[in-house]
Design a protein around this motif. Structure first.
Motif, PDB file in Angstrom:
ATOM      1  N   ILE A 281       9.690   2.927  11.921  1.00  0.00           N
ATOM      2  CA  ILE A 281       8.672   3.981  11.984  1.00  0.00           C
ATOM      3  C   ILE A 281       9.148   5.020  12.989  1.00  0.00           C
ATOM      4  O   ILE A 281       9.455   4.685  14.137  1.00  0.00           O
ATOM      5  N   LYS A 282       9.191   6.259  12.583  1.00  0.00           N
ATOM      6  CA  LYS A 282       9.608   7.365  13.457  1.00  0.00           C
ATOM      7  C   LYS A 282       8.371   8.030  14.056  1.00  0.00           C
ATOM      8  O   LYS A 282       7.259   7.567  13.870  1.00  0.00           O
ATOM      9  N   CYS A 283       8.571   9.127  14.744  1.00  0.00           N
ATOM     10  CA  CYS A 283       7.480   9.968  15.264  1.00  0.00           C
ATOM     11  C   CYS A 283       6.672   9.258  16.341  1.00  0.00           C
ATOM     12  O   CYS A 283       5.444   9.298  16.339  1.00  0.00           O
ATOM     13  N   TYR A 284       7.336   8.609  17.276  1.00  0.00           N
ATOM     14  CA  TYR A 284       6.626   7.836  18.297  1.00  0.00           C
ATOM     15  C   TYR A 284       5.578   8.656  19.027  1.00  0.00           C
ATOM     16  O   TYR A 284       4.480   8.189  19.288  1.00  0.00           O
ATOM     17  N   SER A 285       5.906   9.903  19.355  1.00  0.00           N
ATOM     18  CA  SER A 285       4.946  10.723  20.109  1.00  0.00           C
ATOM     19  C   SER A 285       3.693  11.007  19.286  1.00  0.00           C
ATOM     20  O   SER A 285       2.619  11.218  19.846  1.00  0.00           O
ATOM     21  N   ASN A 286       3.798  10.984  17.976  1.00  0.00           N
ATOM     22  CA  ASN A 286       2.629  11.200  17.117  1.00  0.00           C
ATOM     23  C   ASN A 286       1.790   9.935  16.948  1.00  0.00           C
ATOM     24  O   ASN A 286       0.586  10.025  16.741  1.00  0.00           O
ATOM     25  N   HIS A 287       2.414   8.772  17.011  1.00  0.00           N
ATOM     26  CA  HIS A 287       1.718   7.518  16.716  1.00  0.00           C
ATOM     27  C   HIS A 287       1.327   6.702  17.947  1.00  0.00           C
ATOM     28  O   HIS A 287       0.414   5.879  17.860  1.00  0.00           O
ATOM     29  N   ASN A 288       1.990   6.896  19.082  1.00  0.00           N
ATOM     30  CA  ASN A 288       1.691   6.088  20.265  1.00  0.00           C
ATOM     31  C   ASN A 288       0.248   6.280  20.733  1.00  0.00           C
ATOM     32  O   ASN A 288      -0.302   7.377  20.659  1.00  0.00           O
ATOM     33  N   ASN A 289      -0.324   5.193  21.228  1.00  0.00           N
ATOM     34  CA  ASN A 289      -1.680   5.177  21.797  1.00  0.00           C
ATOM     35  C   ASN A 289      -2.761   5.532  20.781  1.00  0.00           C
ATOM     36  O   ASN A 289      -3.810   6.047  21.149  1.00  0.00           O
ATOM     37  N   LYS A 290      -2.513   5.255  19.519  1.00  0.00           N
ATOM     38  CA  LYS A 290      -3.508   5.472  18.471  1.00  0.00           C
ATOM     39  C   LYS A 290      -4.036   4.109  18.026  1.00  0.00           C
ATOM     40  O   LYS A 290      -3.292   3.144  17.919  1.00  0.00           O
ATOM     41  N   ARG A 291      -5.305   4.032  17.786  1.00  0.00           N
ATOM     42  CA  ARG A 291      -5.936   2.751  17.459  1.00  0.00           C
ATOM     43  C   ARG A 291      -5.997   2.485  15.954  1.00  0.00           C
ATOM     44  O   ARG A 291      -6.021   1.346  15.507  1.00  0.00           O
ATOM     45  N   TYR A 292      -6.055   3.526  15.144  1.00  0.00           N
ATOM     46  CA  TYR A 292      -6.261   3.392  13.700  1.00  0.00           C
ATOM     47  C   TYR A 292      -5.058   3.943  12.945  1.00  0.00           C
ATOM     48  O   TYR A 292      -4.413   4.892  13.381  1.00  0.00           O
ATOM     49  N   PHE A 293      -4.790   3.353  11.783  1.00  0.00           N
ATOM     50  CA  PHE A 293      -3.751   3.910  10.927  1.00  0.00           C
ATOM     51  C   PHE A 293      -4.165   3.816   9.468  1.00  0.00           C
ATOM     52  O   PHE A 293      -4.977   2.990   9.083  1.00  0.00           O
ATOM     53  N   LYS A 294      -3.607   4.716   8.694  1.00  0.00           N
ATOM     54  CA  LYS A 294      -3.734   4.710   7.237  1.00  0.00           C
ATOM     55  C   LYS A 294      -2.346   4.967   6.676  1.00  0.00           C
ATOM     56  O   LYS A 294      -1.485   5.524   7.350  1.00  0.00           O
ATOM     57  N   TYR A 295      -2.147   4.582   5.448  1.00  0.00           N
ATOM     58  CA  TYR A 295      -0.898   4.916   4.782  1.00  0.00           C
ATOM     59  C   TYR A 295      -1.204   5.458   3.400  1.00  0.00           C
ATOM     60  O   TYR A 295      -2.237   5.184   2.809  1.00  0.00           O
ATOM     61  N   LYS A 296      -0.288   6.270   2.922  1.00  0.00           N
ATOM     62  CA  LYS A 296      -0.396   6.843   1.579  1.00  0.00           C
ATOM     63  C   LYS A 296       0.865   6.443   0.823  1.00  0.00           C
ATOM     64  O   LYS A 296       1.974   6.589   1.328  1.00  0.00           O
ATOM     65  N   VAL A 297       0.669   5.917  -0.383  1.00  0.00           N
ATOM     66  CA  VAL A 297       1.790   5.484  -1.213  1.00  0.00           C
ATOM     67  C   VAL A 297       1.846   6.365  -2.459  1.00  0.00           C
ATOM     68  O   VAL A 297       0.830   6.572  -3.120  1.00  0.00           O
ATOM     69  N   VAL A 298       3.037   6.870  -2.755  1.00  0.00           N
ATOM     70  CA  VAL A 298       3.257   7.673  -3.957  1.00  0.00           C
ATOM     71  C   VAL A 298       4.189   6.885  -4.874  1.00  0.00           C
ATOM     72  O   VAL A 298       5.314   6.541  -4.489  1.00  0.00           O
ATOM     73  N   LEU A 299       3.698   6.577  -6.067  1.00  0.00           N
ATOM     74  CA  LEU A 299       4.494   5.877  -7.077  1.00  0.00           C
ATOM     75  C   LEU A 299       4.925   6.884  -8.131  1.00  0.00           C
ATOM     76  O   LEU A 299       4.106   7.676  -8.590  1.00  0.00           O
ATOM     77  N   SER A 300       6.198   6.844  -8.516  1.00  0.00           N
ATOM     78  CA  SER A 300       6.661   7.769  -9.552  1.00  0.00           C
ATOM     79  C   SER A 300       7.651   7.068 -10.471  1.00  0.00           C
ATOM     80  O   SER A 300       8.243   6.050 -10.119  1.00  0.00           O
ATOM     81  N   THR A 301       7.793   7.636 -11.673  1.00  0.00           N
ATOM     82  CA  THR A 301       8.725   7.095 -12.653  1.00  0.00           C
ATOM     83  C   THR A 301       9.250   8.224 -13.530  1.00  0.00           C
ATOM     84  O   THR A 301       8.558   9.204 -13.772  1.00  0.00           O
ATOM     85  N   SER A 302      10.480   8.084 -13.966  1.00  0.00           N
ATOM     86  CA  SER A 302      11.035   9.016 -14.947  1.00  0.00           C
ATOM     87  C   SER A 302      11.201   8.331 -16.302  1.00  0.00           C
ATOM     88  O   SER A 302      11.754   8.903 -17.230  1.00  0.00           O
ATOM     89  N   ASP A 303      10.692   7.095 -16.408  1.00  0.00           N
ATOM     90  CA  ASP A 303      10.772   6.299 -17.633  1.00  0.00           C
ATOM     91  C   ASP A 303       9.388   5.715 -17.890  1.00  0.00           C
ATOM     92  O   ASP A 303       8.942   4.818 -17.171  1.00  0.00           O
ATOM     93  N   SER A 304       8.717   6.192 -18.912  1.00  0.00           N
ATOM     94  CA  SER A 304       7.338   5.751 -19.163  1.00  0.00           C
ATOM     95  C   SER A 304       7.225   4.255 -19.472  1.00  0.00           C
ATOM     96  O   SER A 304       6.130   3.704 -19.442  1.00  0.00           O
ATOM     97  N   ALA A 305       8.335   3.581 -19.709  1.00  0.00           N
ATOM     98  CA  ALA A 305       8.310   2.143 -19.951  1.00  0.00           C
ATOM     99  C   ALA A 305       8.428   1.337 -18.658  1.00  0.00           C
ATOM    100  O   ALA A 305       8.297   0.121 -18.670  1.00  0.00           O
ATOM    101  N   GLN A 306       8.673   2.011 -17.535  1.00  0.00           N
ATOM    102  CA  GLN A 306       8.848   1.346 -16.247  1.00  0.00           C
ATOM    103  C   GLN A 306       7.815   1.856 -15.245  1.00  0.00           C
ATOM    104  O   GLN A 306       7.562   3.054 -15.170  1.00  0.00           O
TER     105      GLN A 306
END
Length: 90
Positions: free
Chosen positions: A52-77
């Motif tokens: 995890i990068k950006c220590y100055s942005n994340h240090n001393n924070k109590r809560y976190f969320k994440y966002k996941v982006v799923l993508s495909t270039s093959d509609s069968a996968q």
């Protein structure tokens, strides 16, 4: 201090993650990627921890969320996510 996701990433698919932290459960939330901006993502293979990068942005924070982006270039996968693991300590 790492980020890891569990699941599958077949050929021609991609999984990308951003992390946001805050001192309040209501935010504000700024989703950041590997270069500490909102325009990048953490991009790694399943079951592979990435620092995890950006220590100055994340240090001393109590809560976190994440966002996941799923993508495909093959509609069968389709990538799948069965879990996200955030390992973080100060």
């Amino acid at each position: 201090n790492t980020l890891l996701w569990k699941g599958t990433e077949p050929a021609n698919t991609n999984v990308q993650i951003q992390l946001a932290t805050s001192t309040s459960s209501t935010g504000p939330w700024s989703y950041l990627g590997s270069d500490c901006t909102g325009s990048t993502y953490y991009d790694t293979a399943p079951n592979t921890a990435i620092e995890i990068k950006c220590y100055s942005n994340h240090n001393n924070k109590r809560y976190f969320k994440y966002k996941v982006v799923l993508s495909t270039s093959d509609s069968a996968q389709t990538p799948t996510i069965t879990g996200v693991v955030v390992n973080y300590s100060q």
